[in-house]
Design a protein around this motif. Structure first.
Motif, short mmCIF file in Angstrom:
data_model
loop_
_atom_site.label_atom_id
_atom_site.label_comp_id
_atom_site.label_asym_id
_atom_site.label_seq_id
_atom_site.Cartn_x
_atom_site.Cartn_y
_atom_site.Cartn_z
N GLY A 94 0.82 -1.21 0.00
CA GLY A 94 0.00 0.00 0.00
C GLY A 94 0.85 1.25 0.00
O GLY A 94 0.55 2.22 -0.71
N GLU A 95 1.92 1.26 0.78
CA GLU A 95 2.83 2.41 0.81
C GLU A 95 3.51 2.60 -0.54
O GLU A 95 3.67 3.72 -1.00
N GLU A 96 3.91 1.50 -1.18
CA GLU A 96 4.54 1.60 -2.50
C GLU A 96 3.56 2.16 -3.52
O GLU A 96 3.93 3.00 -4.36
N ARG A 97 2.31 1.72 -3.46
CA ARG A 97 1.30 2.23 -4.39
C ARG A 97 1.02 3.71 -4.13
O ARG A 97 0.82 4.48 -5.07
N ASN A 98 0.98 4.11 -2.87
CA ASN A 98 0.78 5.52 -2.55
C ASN A 98 1.92 6.37 -3.08
O ASN A 98 1.70 7.47 -3.60
N GLU A 99 3.14 5.89 -2.93
CA GLU A 99 4.31 6.63 -3.44
C GLU A 99 4.26 6.74 -4.96
O GLU A 99 4.51 7.81 -5.52
N LEU A 100 3.92 5.66 -5.63
CA LEU A 100 3.80 5.70 -7.09
C LEU A 100 2.69 6.66 -7.51
O LEU A 100 2.87 7.45 -8.44
N SER A 101 1.58 6.63 -6.82
CA SER A 101 0.47 7.53 -7.12
C SER A 101 0.88 8.99 -6.90
O SER A 101 0.53 9.86 -7.71
N ARG A 102 1.62 9.26 -5.85
CA ARG A 102 2.09 10.62 -5.57
C ARG A 102 3.01 11.10 -6.68
O ARG A 102 2.89 12.23 -7.17
N ARG A 103 3.94 10.24 -7.09
CA ARG A 103 4.86 10.62 -8.17
C ARG A 103 4.12 10.86 -9.48
O ARG A 103 4.43 11.80 -10.21
N MET A 104 3.16 10.00 -9.79
CA MET A 104 2.39 10.18 -11.02
C MET A 104 1.60 11.48 -10.99
O MET A 104 1.48 12.16 -12.01
N ARG A 105 1.07 11.85 -9.83
CA ARG A 105 0.33 13.10 -9.70
C ARG A 105 1.26 14.30 -9.92
O ARG A 105 0.90 15.26 -10.61
N ILE A 106 2.46 14.23 -9.37
CA ILE A 106 3.43 15.32 -9.56
C ILE A 106 3.81 15.45 -11.03
O ILE A 106 3.83 16.56 -11.59
N ILE A 107 4.10 14.32 -11.67
CA ILE A 107 4.47 14.34 -13.09
C ILE A 107 3.32 14.87 -13.94
O ILE A 107 3.52 15.69 -14.84
N SER A 108 2.12 14.43 -13.64
CA SER A 108 0.95 14.90 -14.37
C SER A 108 0.77 16.41 -14.21
O SER A 108 0.45 17.11 -15.18
N ASP A 109 0.98 16.92 -13.01
CA ASP A 109 0.88 18.36 -12.79
C ASP A 109 1.93 19.13 -13.58
O ASP A 109 1.63 20.17 -14.18
N ILE A 110 3.15 18.63 -13.59
CA ILE A 110 4.24 19.31 -14.31
C ILE A 110 3.95 19.32 -15.81
O ILE A 110 4.05 20.36 -16.47
N ILE A 111 3.59 18.17 -16.37
CA ILE A 111 3.31 18.08 -17.80
C ILE A 111 2.11 18.96 -18.16
O ILE A 111 2.14 19.67 -19.17
N GLY A 112 1.06 18.91 -17.35
CA GLY A 112 -0.11 19.75 -17.61
C GLY A 112 0.22 21.23 -17.60
O GLY A 112 -0.24 21.99 -18.45
N ARG A 113 1.04 21.65 -16.63
CA ARG A 113 1.44 23.06 -16.56
C ARG A 113 2.24 23.46 -17.79
O ARG A 113 2.03 24.52 -18.37
N GLU A 114 3.14 22.58 -18.22
CA GLU A 114 3.96 22.88 -19.40
C GLU A 114 3.09 22.99 -20.66
O GLU A 114 3.25 23.91 -21.44
N ILE A 115 2.17 22.06 -20.83
CA ILE A 115 1.33 22.08 -22.03
C ILE A 115 0.38 23.27 -22.02
O ILE A 115 0.15 23.89 -23.05
N ARG A 116 -0.14 23.62 -20.84
CA ARG A 116 -1.03 24.80 -20.77
C ARG A 116 -0.28 26.10 -21.06
O ARG A 116 -0.89 27.09 -21.42
N SER A 117 1.04 26.10 -20.88
CA SER A 117 1.79 27.34 -21.08
C SER A 117 2.52 27.37 -22.42
O SER A 117 3.44 28.16 -22.61
N ILE A 118 2.11 26.54 -23.38
CA ILE A 118 2.72 26.59 -24.71
C ILE A 118 2.50 27.97 -25.31
O ILE A 118 1.40 28.52 -25.26
N TYR A 119 3.57 28.53 -25.84
CA TYR A 119 3.51 29.87 -26.42
C TYR A 119 3.81 29.76 -27.91
O TYR A 119 4.83 29.21 -28.31
N PRO A 120 2.94 30.28 -28.78
CA PRO A 120 3.12 30.13 -30.22
C PRO A 120 4.15 31.11 -30.79
O PRO A 120 3.81 32.20 -31.25
N VAL A 121 5.40 30.73 -30.75
CA VAL A 121 6.48 31.57 -31.29
C VAL A 121 6.70 31.22 -32.76
O VAL A 121 6.79 30.05 -33.12
#
Length: 142
Positions: A42-69
């Motif tokens: 359960g602890e391993e799954r929680n850690e994996l879930s936490r990491r996936m949430r962080i990665i998802s937040d980072i990727i989402g923030r990057e994609i939302r901030s795409i600038y059309p240069v």
């Protein structure tokens, strides 16, 4: 046969009681071991879930901030958009706050971001990789 003056347990009664006690101790130990293994998974799954949430937040923030240069290609003199999507790779210009400090450059927080899947299992970057650099308008995404 026991006489009324003798009290206590026979050897067979003591052995049966000990066998029952050992069986109960074995079941309790097994239950605790199973509980500990379940807790660890359960602890391993929680850690994996936490990491996936962080990665998802980072990727989402990057994609939302795409600038059309746009830039003018020197070879063809055609205006192109600094955005590239290939199989297992996405390159774009972003305005989100990344690891590159905007005070160190004159790009006003604009940076080149590459998201790709690295399949080299022996490297420390195997898996999903996010790289960022200052934009190069002469040879973008190289």
């Amino acid at each position: 046969m026991k006489s009324p003056s003798q009290s206590g347990f026979t050897l067979i009664e003591v052995l049966i009681a000990m066998v029952i006690l050992v069986m109960i101790i074995g079941m309790v130990t097994s239950a605790f071991d199973m509980g500990a293994k379940s807790w660890k998974k359960g602890e391993e799954r929680n850690e994996l879930s936490r990491r996936m949430r962080i990665i998802s937040d980072i990727i989402g923030r990057e994609i939302r901030s795409i600038y059309p240069v746009r830039y003018k290609d020197k070879g063809t003199n055609v205006t192109k958009l600094l955005f590239c999507l290939k199989q297992k790779r996405l390159d774009f210009i972003s305005t989100s706050e990344g690891l590159i400090l905007s005070e160190e450059s004159d790009t006003l927080g604009i940076r080149e971001v590459s998201l790709y899947i690295d399949t080299n299992g022996g490297t420390p970057e195997a898996g999903l990789v996010l790289r960022e650099s200052l934009p190069s308008y002469e040879e973008p995404f190289n």
